[in-house]
Design a protein around this motif. Structure first.
Motif, mmCIF file in Angstrom:
data_model
loop_
_atom_site.group_PDB
_atom_site.id
_atom_site.type_symbol
_atom_site.label_atom_id
_atom_site.label_comp_id
_atom_site.label_asym_id
_atom_site.label_seq_id
_atom_site.Cartn_x
_atom_site.Cartn_y
_atom_site.Cartn_z
ATOM 1 N N SER A 92 -4.808 9.853 -8.699
ATOM 2 C CA SER A 92 -4.169 10.795 -7.768
ATOM 3 C C SER A 92 -3.121 11.669 -8.437
ATOM 4 O O SER A 92 -2.463 12.474 -7.774
ATOM 5 N N TYR A 117 -2.554 4.216 -7.639
ATOM 6 C CA TYR A 117 -3.416 5.382 -7.686
ATOM 7 C C TYR A 117 -2.724 6.590 -8.309
ATOM 8 O O TYR A 117 -3.378 7.492 -8.820
ATOM 9 N N TYR A 153 -2.073 7.341 -2.059
ATOM 10 C CA TYR A 153 -3.055 8.134 -2.792
ATOM 11 C C TYR A 153 -3.039 9.575 -2.293
ATOM 12 O O TYR A 153 -2.507 9.874 -1.217
ATOM 13 N N ARG A 154 -3.615 10.449 -3.084
ATOM 14 C CA ARG A 154 -3.718 11.849 -2.705
ATOM 15 C C ARG A 154 -5.030 12.065 -1.960
ATOM 16 O O ARG A 154 -6.109 11.699 -2.447
#
Length: 572
Positions: free
Chosen positions: A31, A231, A568-569
């Motif tokens: 991420s 992440y 997370y992205r």
């Protein structure tokens, strides 16, 4: 005793398997970079040397504990394989010990194994007689910590301990590495700058750069026990500024991904959120904005002994009638409306939750009563004898220095409270201090909340987890900050009562849930009715995150960043 009462519903809650919350197909670092802003900048990454939330939460990216508290206040095993209970044999039948098994394969970020020796050392570090530990109450009643084998650590208590989930549980009681801190015991603890600014941890991130009261840079821990997490590959943790600027950086400019403690005008916050870049989130736990009324004399003329026992009692704030009148004069509902919106509720308790512990004995404070406050002071003979508009008590004018951290909502609160106190003949001089200094742990600074070089000070505090035993022990007589403890200690207002200390001891020996609730409410009522502390607002934690950020499970029972390894992205 009903020994199973120690479960409290939380201890029985096992962790959702961490694999279940992992992002399918995602890899460590996939991420990219994460930007976090806490407008109160951390001054250390050692939570044992500062009780400030900013220090505890920033350190939680690196330092971990055996169990954490999720967004529902439930315990989840973290460094441990499972939560010990009587049923699974982890808690002794006589309640005198709790045995934890360290999860297999846990290492420090330097690749060395986490062992029981690290937990033994952490206990010794925080309880060293020559040092001051901001989190000492988490180890109250612990007789010893011992290793049963390479992965098993037992905490032994001096007496039967109905709620044994204090030491090494939650973000305020993490394990530190014995090898790194070996030369930092006692009075030497604050001198270990390298360790305090860059602790080696078991957590998802590693410190690469720490600039006190400014910024921290982290990278993913290559030796983290979950191979696919965190992440995010790196994190910038920016400190400083103010709450409004922090909110704008997420909700208007998109410069940051997460902003903490957005204590600003709720109308302005809603306008920012309408831009569509981010989301405002709120979580209620046990946070209470309160006024501490110094029970010791803070007169600057006393020099180095000011605000210590040697200075003697405060000239008038030890009189509960004066404190009661000051409380009655405050319109808590208006403070919520102006400064908190959905993120606040008026309260008369320092212990507002969980519900089983919330007293109703002090609810009269919910209605402002200026006339009643004036009548109360008149009846006590505390009157204005020289016509200057300020009442006197035994010849001392009721003038107070009222301090807090620099923050728009807090300054609005100060202004309103000053006005209300003026209406009952009490004059307040207002002072605000940069939050990084006010909540810092520097024993040489005259401006920390622990030193309390003022008559009244205001801030918010809470406790991790759902059991208030350790939190209510904060007001023990021996928790008063002093030069001998390097100004560490949780009893900020210097309240001291043998009767209260006896309730602390009674709570530590009581297993029945209903009885624990009764004792906790007695403690709350004793504190509030001493008027050494005046609760104002039950605060929800208000933060904001970018709409591109996923995995957040905001908890007000632990660090807000407790599950940052799962963030997370979101890919569009």
């Amino acid at each position: 005793m009903k020994k199973t009462a120690i479960l409290m519903g939380a201890a029985a809650a096992m962790l959702t398997p961490l694999a279940a919350v992992a992002q399918e197909g995602a890899e460590r670092g996939s991420s990219g970079h994460l930007n976090i802003i806490y407008w109160q900048a951390p001054s250390t990454l050692n939570p044992y040397l500062s009780g400030g939330t900013k220090e505890v939460e920033s350190a939680s990216l690196v330092l971990e504990s055996l169990a954490r508290f999720n967004e529902n206040g439930e315990m989840e095993p973290w460094l441990a394989e499972s939560i010990p209970t009587i049923e699974n044999g982890g808690v002794a039948e006589d309640l005198t010990s709790i045995t934890w098994t360290i999860a297999e394969g846990v290492t420090w970020s330097d690749g060395t194994a986490l062992t029981p020796a690290d937990f033994i050392f952490t206990w010794e570090y925080c309880t060293h007689p020559e040092g001051g530990c901001a989190q000492a109450s988490y180890f109250d009643g612990v007789a010893s910590v011992e290793a049963l084998d390479d992965r098993t650590v037992r905490v032994n208590f001096e007496e039967a301990t109905p709620f044994p989930y204090t030491a090494f549980v939650g973000s305020e009681s993490p394990v530190i590495q014995a090898a790194q801190f070996a030369e930092c015991l006692g009075a030497r603890a604050p001198e270990c700058t390298e360790a305090n600014f860059g602790p080696i941890g078991t957590g998802p991130f590693v410190v690469t750069d720490f600039r006190p009261n400014d910024v921290i840079e982290f990278v993913a821990n290559e030796n983290f026990r979950f191979p696919d997490r965190p992440y995010f590959a790196s994190v910038t943790f920016k400190g400083g500024g103010d709450a409004a600027a922090a909110a704008r950086s997420v909700l208007e400019t998109g410069e940051f991904d997460y902003a903490w403690n957005l204590q600003i005008d709720p109308t302005i916050l809603a306008e920012m959120e309408a831009n569509g870049l981010g989301t405002v989130v709120t979580a209620f736990g046990t946070s209470v904005e309160r006024l501490h009324m110094n029970q010791f004399n803070p007169d600057p003329a006393l020099g180095d002994i000011r605000s210590t026992a040697e200075a003697g009692p405060h000239p008038f704030l030890t009189n509960p009638i004066i404190g009661q009148a000051m409380s009655m004069a405050i319109d808590r509902a208006l403070l919520v409306e102006i400064g908190y919106g959905a993120g606040g509720q008026p309260t008369c308790n320092v212990l507002p939750a969980p519900e089983a512990y919330a007293s109703t004995a002090n609810d009269g404070c919910l209605v402002q009563d200026i006339d009643g406050a004036n009548a109360l002071l008149d009846e006590a003979g505390i009157v204005d004898t020289d016509g200057d508009g300020i009442r006197e008590y035994e010849g001392t004018p009721l003038r107070v220095l009222y301090q807090t951290s620099t923050n728009a909502v807090r300054q609005d609160t100060q202004a309103l409270v000053k006005q209300w106190w003026a209406e009952i003949g009490i004059d307040a001089e207002l002072r605000n201090i940069d939050a990084s200094v006010f909540f810092g742990g520097d024993p040489g600074s005259p401006d920390t909340f622990q030193k309390f070089y003022a008559d009244v000070e205001m801030y918010t505090n809470n406790f991790a987890g759902v059991d208030p035993q350790a939190y209510m022990a904060n007001w023990a007589c021996d928790e008063i900050p002093s030069p001998e403890t390097q100004w560490q200690g949780s009893n900020i207002q210097r309240f001291c009562s043998e009767e209260y200390d006896a309730l602390i001891a009674e709570m530590a020996m009581t297993a029945d849930l209903a009885e624990r609730g009764r004792i906790a409410m007695m403690q709350n009522d004793m504190l509030v009715q001493s008027y050494s502390i005046i609760p104002l607002i039950h605060r929800g934690g208000v933060s904001a995150h970018a709409n591109t950020l996923g995995g957040i499970r905001m908890s007000d029972w632990d660090s807000e960043l407790w599950n940052i390894m799962d963030w997370y992205r979101i890919q569009e």
